[in-house]
Design a protein around this motif. Sequence first.
Motif, short mmCIF file in Angstrom:
data_model
loop_
_atom_site.label_atom_id
_atom_site.label_comp_id
_atom_site.label_asym_id
_atom_site.label_seq_id
_atom_site.Cartn_x
_atom_site.Cartn_y
_atom_site.Cartn_z
N GLN A 133 0.70 -1.25 -0.06
CA GLN A 133 -0.05 0.04 0.06
C GLN A 133 0.88 1.19 -0.10
OE1 GLN A 133 -3.13 -0.07 3.01
NE2 GLN A 133 -3.66 -2.30 2.61
N HIS A 134 2.26 1.32 0.16
CA HIS A 134 2.90 2.36 0.27
C HIS A 134 4.20 1.86 -0.67
CE1 HIS A 134 5.34 0.58 3.74
NE2 HIS A 134 4.13 0.61 4.16
N LEU A 135 3.85 1.71 -1.86
CA LEU A 135 4.92 1.12 -2.92
C LEU A 135 6.29 2.04 -2.65
CD1 LEU A 135 2.96 0.80 -5.94
CD2 LEU A 135 3.83 -0.99 -4.59
N ASP A 136 6.17 3.38 -2.58
CA ASP A 136 7.35 4.14 -2.51
C ASP A 136 7.94 4.82 -1.30
OD1 ASP A 136 7.29 3.67 -5.49
OD2 ASP A 136 6.10 5.48 -5.56
N GLY A 137 7.03 4.63 -0.34
CA GLY A 137 7.35 5.24 0.86
C GLY A 137 8.32 4.36 1.75
N SER A 138 9.18 5.47 2.68
CA SER A 138 9.96 4.64 3.65
C SER A 138 9.82 5.14 4.99
CB SER A 138 11.52 4.96 3.43
OG SER A 138 11.82 4.53 2.20
N ASP A 139 10.01 4.37 6.18
CA ASP A 139 9.63 4.68 7.53
C ASP A 139 10.48 5.61 8.06
OD1 ASP A 139 9.28 4.54 10.19
OD2 ASP A 139 9.49 2.56 10.47
N LEU A 140 10.25 6.85 8.39
CA LEU A 140 11.26 7.84 8.89
C LEU A 140 11.43 7.76 10.25
CD1 LEU A 140 9.83 10.88 6.70
CD2 LEU A 140 11.63 9.40 6.21
N VAL A 141 10.83 6.95 11.32
CA VAL A 141 11.10 6.84 12.60
C VAL A 141 12.46 6.82 12.91
CG1 VAL A 141 10.52 5.65 14.60
CG2 VAL A 141 8.81 6.18 13.18
N PRO A 142 13.29 5.80 12.26
CA PRO A 142 14.68 5.80 12.63
C PRO A 142 15.55 7.13 12.32
CG PRO A 142 14.05 3.79 11.20
CD PRO A 142 13.03 4.87 11.28
N LEU A 143 15.30 8.00 11.43
CA LEU A 143 15.61 9.34 11.06
C LEU A 143 15.55 10.09 12.23
CD1 LEU A 143 15.45 10.39 7.66
CD2 LEU A 143 17.25 10.25 8.57
N LEU A 144 14.10 10.12 12.77
CA LEU A 144 13.96 10.96 13.69
C LEU A 144 14.39 10.79 15.09
CD1 LEU A 144 9.93 10.99 12.62
CD2 LEU A 144 11.65 12.97 12.16
N GLN A 145 14.52 9.21 15.23
CA GLN A 145 15.21 8.98 16.72
C GLN A 145 16.73 9.00 16.48
OE1 GLN A 145 13.51 5.19 16.81
NE2 GLN A 145 11.89 5.83 17.93
N ASN A 146 17.30 9.44 15.21
CA ASN A 146 18.64 9.65 15.07
C ASN A 146 19.46 8.37 15.33
OD1 ASN A 146 20.70 11.41 14.14
ND2 ASN A 146 21.29 12.13 16.46
N SER A 147 18.77 7.29 14.88
CA SER A 147 19.36 6.00 15.14
C SER A 147 19.93 5.31 13.61
CB SER A 147 18.45 5.01 15.49
OG SER A 147 17.28 4.87 15.06
N ALA A 148 19.32 6.00 12.56
CA ALA A 148 19.79 5.41 11.18
C ALA A 148 19.59 6.26 10.15
CB ALA A 148 19.08 4.08 11.00
N GLN A 149 20.16 6.14 9.05
CA GLN A 149 19.78 6.98 8.16
C GLN A 149 19.28 6.41 6.78
OE1 GLN A 149 20.81 10.28 7.42
NE2 GLN A 149 21.36 10.33 9.46
N LEU A 150 18.40 6.82 6.11
CA LEU A 150 18.03 6.27 4.96
C LEU A 150 18.62 5.67 3.89
CD1 LEU A 150 14.62 8.29 4.17
CD2 LEU A 150 14.73 6.16 5.36
N THR A 151 18.61 4.44 3.25
CA THR A 151 19.69 4.08 2.30
C THR A 151 19.47 4.60 0.88
OG1 THR A 151 18.48 1.96 2.20
CG2 THR A 151 20.32 1.92 3.53
N ARG A 152 18.15 4.82 0.84
CA ARG A 152 17.97 5.38 -0.67
C ARG A 152 18.71 6.67 -1.01
NH1 ARG A 152 11.84 7.12 0.46
NH2 ARG A 152 12.27 9.32 1.42
N ARG A 153 19.12 6.83 -2.22
CA ARG A 153 19.70 8.08 -2.62
C ARG A 153 19.13 8.67 -3.72
NH1 ARG A 153 25.93 6.59 -3.49
NH2 ARG A 153 25.80 8.78 -4.05
N SER A 154 17.91 8.12 -4.23
CA SER A 154 17.20 8.75 -5.15
C SER A 154 15.63 8.79 -4.92
CB SER A 154 17.37 8.10 -6.66
OG SER A 154 18.86 7.99 -6.89
N LEU A 155 14.90 9.97 -5.17
CA LEU A 155 13.66 9.83 -5.35
C LEU A 155 12.89 9.97 -6.42
CD1 LEU A 155 13.08 12.38 -2.49
CD2 LEU A 155 12.74 10.17 -2.23
N TYR A 156 11.81 9.25 -6.98
CA TYR A 156 11.45 9.13 -8.05
C TYR A 156 9.84 9.79 -8.07
CZ TYR A 156 15.28 6.39 -9.45
OH TYR A 156 16.72 6.06 -9.82
#
Length: 181
Positions: free
Chosen positions: A31-54
């Motif tokens: 249901q969210h083909l292109d979305g990523s969970d931002l919680v790890p970013l907000l918790q400063n515990s991880a970065q997103l691995t994607r480098r491109s947005l389409y």
Amino acid sequence: QPGLLVSTRAISTDLFPTFLSMAGLAQMPEQHLDGSDLVPLLQNSAQLTRRSLYFHYPHHQVLEPHSAVISEDWKLIQFHESARTELYDLGNDIGERVNLSESMPDTAQALRRMLEQHLNVIGAQLPVINPDYDPAAEKEKPPFAKYDPCEKTQDQDPRRYVTDSDIDYGSEWTVETFQPR
């Protein structure tokens, strides 16, 4: 954390998986083909691995049908009816005022190849010329198909959610990957 500044690009499709995560619910990637969970970013515990947005808009909205890719600081917009291309350096031109597609053809070509491959792999619907298009018709009266130079089949979404971990459908592609030889 108060004062946390995150410079990672996000997109509106990230909101649904983020809200699911915040509510303690399971992700629903179909249901969210292109979305990523931002919680790890907000918790400063991880970065997103994607480098491109389409982005893909195969029908008329404010602009003619178009697709776009943002990779690092570069944004390419490919217009499907006119075949026009726009290229912007978002690091120096966040307002997208200077189109660099003619002065930087190699970068535009690399991004265009990335975008085309992404659209092909996900099975994106491309606009098709509408044989019933009537530019003189009044836009207030149905059937609306004759007022659009491309068919409006946006209810038919053939995109595929790629679940095979051996298939990279474009989230890690970069401009350097597609530099012309």
